[in-house]
Every structure is written in structure tokens, then in C-alpha cells.
Design a protein around this motif. Sequence first.
Motif, short mmCIF file in Angstrom:
data_model
loop_
_atom_site.label_atom_id
_atom_site.label_comp_id
_atom_site.label_asym_id
_atom_site.label_seq_id
_atom_site.Cartn_x
_atom_site.Cartn_y
_atom_site.Cartn_z
N ILE A 217 56.89 -56.22 -54.69
CA ILE A 217 57.89 -56.38 -53.64
C ILE A 217 58.70 -55.10 -53.51
O ILE A 217 58.69 -54.25 -54.41
N HIS A 218 59.41 -54.96 -52.39
CA HIS A 218 60.30 -53.81 -52.23
C HIS A 218 61.64 -54.10 -52.90
O HIS A 218 61.95 -55.25 -53.24
N HIS A 219 62.44 -53.06 -53.07
CA HIS A 219 63.76 -53.24 -53.69
C HIS A 219 64.60 -54.12 -52.79
O HIS A 219 64.80 -53.83 -51.62
N PRO A 220 65.12 -55.24 -53.32
CA PRO A 220 65.82 -56.20 -52.46
C PRO A 220 67.27 -55.81 -52.19
O PRO A 220 68.02 -55.48 -53.11
N THR A 221 67.65 -55.83 -50.93
CA THR A 221 69.05 -55.77 -50.51
C THR A 221 69.28 -56.95 -49.57
O THR A 221 68.33 -57.52 -49.03
N ASP A 222 70.54 -57.30 -49.35
CA ASP A 222 70.84 -58.43 -48.47
C ASP A 222 70.27 -58.20 -47.08
O ASP A 222 69.67 -59.09 -46.47
N ALA A 223 70.44 -56.96 -46.57
CA ALA A 223 69.98 -56.66 -45.22
C ALA A 223 68.45 -56.70 -45.12
O ALA A 223 67.90 -57.24 -44.16
N SER A 224 67.77 -56.15 -46.13
CA SER A 224 66.30 -56.13 -46.08
C SER A 224 65.71 -57.53 -46.22
O SER A 224 64.71 -57.85 -45.58
N LEU A 225 66.34 -58.38 -47.04
CA LEU A 225 65.85 -59.76 -47.18
C LEU A 225 66.04 -60.54 -45.89
O LEU A 225 65.16 -61.30 -45.47
N LEU A 226 67.18 -60.36 -45.23
CA LEU A 226 67.41 -61.02 -43.95
C LEU A 226 66.41 -60.53 -42.91
O LEU A 226 65.87 -61.31 -42.12
N SER A 227 66.15 -59.21 -42.94
CA SER A 227 65.18 -58.63 -42.01
C SER A 227 63.78 -59.20 -42.23
O SER A 227 63.06 -59.51 -41.27
N ASP A 228 63.41 -59.38 -43.50
CA ASP A 228 62.10 -59.98 -43.81
C ASP A 228 62.00 -61.39 -43.25
O ASP A 228 60.99 -61.78 -42.66
N GLY A 229 63.07 -62.18 -43.44
CA GLY A 229 63.07 -63.55 -42.94
C GLY A 229 62.94 -63.60 -41.43
O GLY A 229 62.16 -64.39 -40.88
N ILE A 230 63.70 -62.76 -40.73
CA ILE A 230 63.64 -62.73 -39.26
C ILE A 230 62.25 -62.32 -38.80
O ILE A 230 61.68 -62.91 -37.86
N ARG B 219 78.48 -53.34 -45.34
CA ARG B 219 78.77 -54.77 -45.32
C ARG B 219 79.00 -55.28 -43.89
O ARG B 219 78.63 -56.39 -43.54
N GLN B 220 79.58 -54.43 -43.05
CA GLN B 220 79.80 -54.81 -41.66
C GLN B 220 78.47 -54.96 -40.92
O GLN B 220 78.25 -55.93 -40.19
N ILE B 221 77.57 -53.98 -41.12
CA ILE B 221 76.25 -54.03 -40.47
C ILE B 221 75.46 -55.22 -41.00
O ILE B 221 74.76 -55.92 -40.26
N THR B 222 75.55 -55.47 -42.33
CA THR B 222 74.88 -56.62 -42.92
C THR B 222 75.38 -57.92 -42.30
O THR B 222 74.62 -58.86 -42.08
N GLY B 223 76.70 -57.97 -42.02
CA GLY B 223 77.26 -59.15 -41.37
C GLY B 223 76.67 -59.37 -39.98
O GLY B 223 76.43 -60.52 -39.57
N ILE C 169 70.42 -66.49 -46.35
CA ILE C 169 71.65 -66.50 -45.55
C ILE C 169 72.81 -67.00 -46.40
O ILE C 169 73.92 -66.44 -46.37
N SER C 170 72.57 -68.06 -47.18
CA SER C 170 73.62 -68.63 -48.02
C SER C 170 74.12 -67.63 -49.06
O SER C 170 75.33 -67.45 -49.23
N GLN C 171 73.17 -66.95 -49.75
CA GLN C 171 73.60 -66.02 -50.79
C GLN C 171 74.22 -64.76 -50.19
O GLN C 171 75.14 -64.17 -50.79
N THR C 172 73.78 -64.34 -49.00
CA THR C 172 74.39 -63.18 -48.35
C THR C 172 75.81 -63.52 -47.91
O THR C 172 76.71 -62.67 -48.00
#
Length: 457
Positions: free
Chosen positions: A151-164, A215-219, A272-275
Motif C-alpha cells: 500500500i502507499h503511505h496513508p494520509t487522511d487526504a489520500s485515503l479519502l481520495s482512494d475511497g472517492i 487540514r483545511q484542504i483535507t476538510g 470519513i469517521s476517523q478523519t
Amino acid sequence: MLRLKDSQLTFWDAMLPAELLELKEELAKVDAILDDEDFLAPFIERFNTRIGRPTVPVETYLRLMYLKFRYQLGYEALVEEVKDSIQWRYFCRISLGKQVPHSTTLIKLTKRYGPEIIDNLNAILIAKARDKKVIRGRKLRVDTTAVEADIHHPTDASLLSDGIRVITRTVKKLKESGVAVRTKFRDRRRSVKKRILSITKVVKRRTGEAYTEVRQITGEILNTAQQVVAEAKQVYKNAKQYVYRHKETVSQKIEQAVQSLEEVVELTEKIISQTTEVQKGKTKIPHRLVSLFDPEARPIVRGKLQAPTEFGYKVLLQETEEKMITGYQVLDGNPHDNTLLEDAVDHHIKTFARPPWAVATDRGFSSLKNEEALKERGVKRCSLPFKGKLSKSRKEHQSQNWFKRLQRWRAGGEATISVLKRKYGLRRSRFRGASGTKTWVGLGIMTYNLKMIATLI
């Protein structure tokens, strides 16, 4: 239908000169070891059916897996190399007039056989080496390492992007199949990609304001993910109704896509919940999801300078004085090392029918409880260095020559782990999930042990 052997020779095999069929010393020894009928027993016990298409012969499969992990080849590269080498064909028992198994066939077979078969094969191999006095198991060193998930290194933004991305791809597949065509769903992948790229530009600045901007962009990506999940739930609801109404004519591919959509929506909701928790300032989240594609992978803190945390699976390794791996275990989560030692010694006793004379570990395994438990099991020398400030008696105990000799011997286990990672595929598992990683690790260790036995004989 299970095939164990394929000993039928062709005309071309009979025409070959003997020099071409002479195996190198290592391959000849491994071939002789794998020729034992006991290695076929686990396959006969679980997969001995007489219906269906014939499988790849088991003796061929085992030799192909040895070559794959011994020389770190991909499945496609393995097939091409065996095609081009008469010696490797002869080693794998594939006649010149027959085709080498396709790479996808080997992948499917490996997943079908699973980790239990590989565990049995490793146990049989160690038993053979023990019976032939190749290994004696008088000393035992135990250590743990991390096998990275693919897997790639997980960040909140990358995980959300994967889900989308995966949700959008699955919905698109369903709509192209004529399912839930009129249900509204908007493709937001492009806008998410732009925000991910903007994060990389912000991070490069390395200022105090960069964290706030990230954090703003992640939001913003979080809000997009919530919209995508809401629309995907409606698509799933209508798709499920479609499958129910047309259950007699609907294809298996559509049913699988609907099931896949349900699973990925559920995982994305967890992301989404953990982010959302992280956005509120809570950074320590138990059972945190680190990959959409390998949900069972865990963050493992190793304390290394280059990679303080690795994402994958923790593996326990047991090694004897002959540098043979006599036991291994892919662990669930990231348990503390000092909870693993008693089971490791019990496994050694079960394998050799007697306790080891000496056990050596690092500080992670040390505790007074473990030392007493090992002595109760009959271990004469326990080299378990304690953590923290030592008492005078403990310092004298750990200063004895036998204790320091065992610690120097224990350090050699780090070299074995390095070899397993560099040359036998244990740096990163190319199979997903805990079951796939167990299979991958088991095949790598079986190959390493076969090579070691061929060297020791």
C-alpha cells in the motif's frame, strides 16, 4: 482435479544430451528434498477431488514457487525464465513438448492453497531436517519484524481520495451495465485530484502555517467524500432492488459489483469517521484504517530513523543455531514482544520434543515472568536483558560470559532478517490481507529453509 505428478516424457526429452539435464548443485539438492512423498500429503488431504479440470502438478508448483522466491521473480518473469531454460524446465518437471503454466494460473493456485498448506509444508520440511540431524535445536533466538503491506503511505487526504475514486469507478461500472442508470451520481475525481496536488505544494513550504492549510484542504476533501458516499448509498439501494427484481437473469459480474460497492462505501465511511476525529484534534485513534485495499494492515511502530512507523503486519521469527527458521507467525495487530515468548518456546518444544538448552532475545521480550516461565519449561540458559536501570545482582547476572556470548549470537538474527527481506521477499508482501501475507511469508521462509538445508547437507 488434483494432479500430483506428471512423469510422462516426450520424444524431445529423450533426444536431449545428458549434459543439458544436469542440475546445478543447489537445485539438485532441493529437487531431491522436494521429491519426498510427504510434501504431497497436505494437498491430498484437502484438495484430492476427481472432478473438474486437472490442476498444475503439485511437484511442478512447489518447484516454481521455489524459483520465484529464490530469485525474486514476478509471476510473468518466472514463466518466461522457465520457458527459456532447459535446466529450469527439467527442475520443474515440465517437458519440452508441454506449456509452462500461465502466470495467472499460478496466482490463483497460490491463493487457493492458502496459508494452512504452506504452514504444513514448512512443518514437514523442519521435521525432515530434524530427523536427518541437519538441525538439532539446542539454541533458540526469537525476534520480530514488520512485513510491509503493498500500500502507499496513508494520509487522511489520500485515503479519502482512494475511497472517492473506487466508489466512482464501481458506480460507473454499474451504470454501464444498465443498473441504477437514472440515479444521480456526480464524478468528483477531478476536483479531489486538484486538492491532493495542492497539498503537495503546501507541504513543500515547511512553515508553521502549512499544517493548518493541509487540514483545511483535507476538510474540503472530507466534505466531498461525504457527498459521494451519500449518492453512492442511493445507487447501491437502487442497484440492490434491480438485482432482486432480475435475480434470474442478472449476471454474476453485476452481483459482484453491487457487493463491492457496499464494501467500499462501508470502508469509506470509516475513513470519513476517523478523519473527522483528526480534524477535531484527536490524533490517536484505535484500530485506525490505513488502507482501503488492505483493511487488515496495521501501523507498526519500529523506532527506525528512516521509517519510524511501518504499515503492514508484524511477524515473529524463531531461529536455531543452524540459522534455520523453525517457526514463524504473522500476528494480528501489534502485540508487545514480551507476550510472545512463551508461545514461541512451546512451539519449539513441540517441534523438537524437548526444550532448547539456551534462549536469547532482545530487551523487548524480557520480563521476570518470561524468565521464570522459561526455566519452568526446562531452559538452562535464558539470555533476556532487562530494560531500565538494573539492580546490582541483575547487573552481575547479565555480565556473565555465557550471557554476553548468547547476546552476541542473538545479534546474528538481525542479519537473518535482513537476508529474508532483501532476498526472499519479506520486505513487502505482494498479496493483500492477513491470509495473503501469511501465504507470502510462508513461501519466502520455505524457500529460505530449503536453501539452508541444501547448504548444510
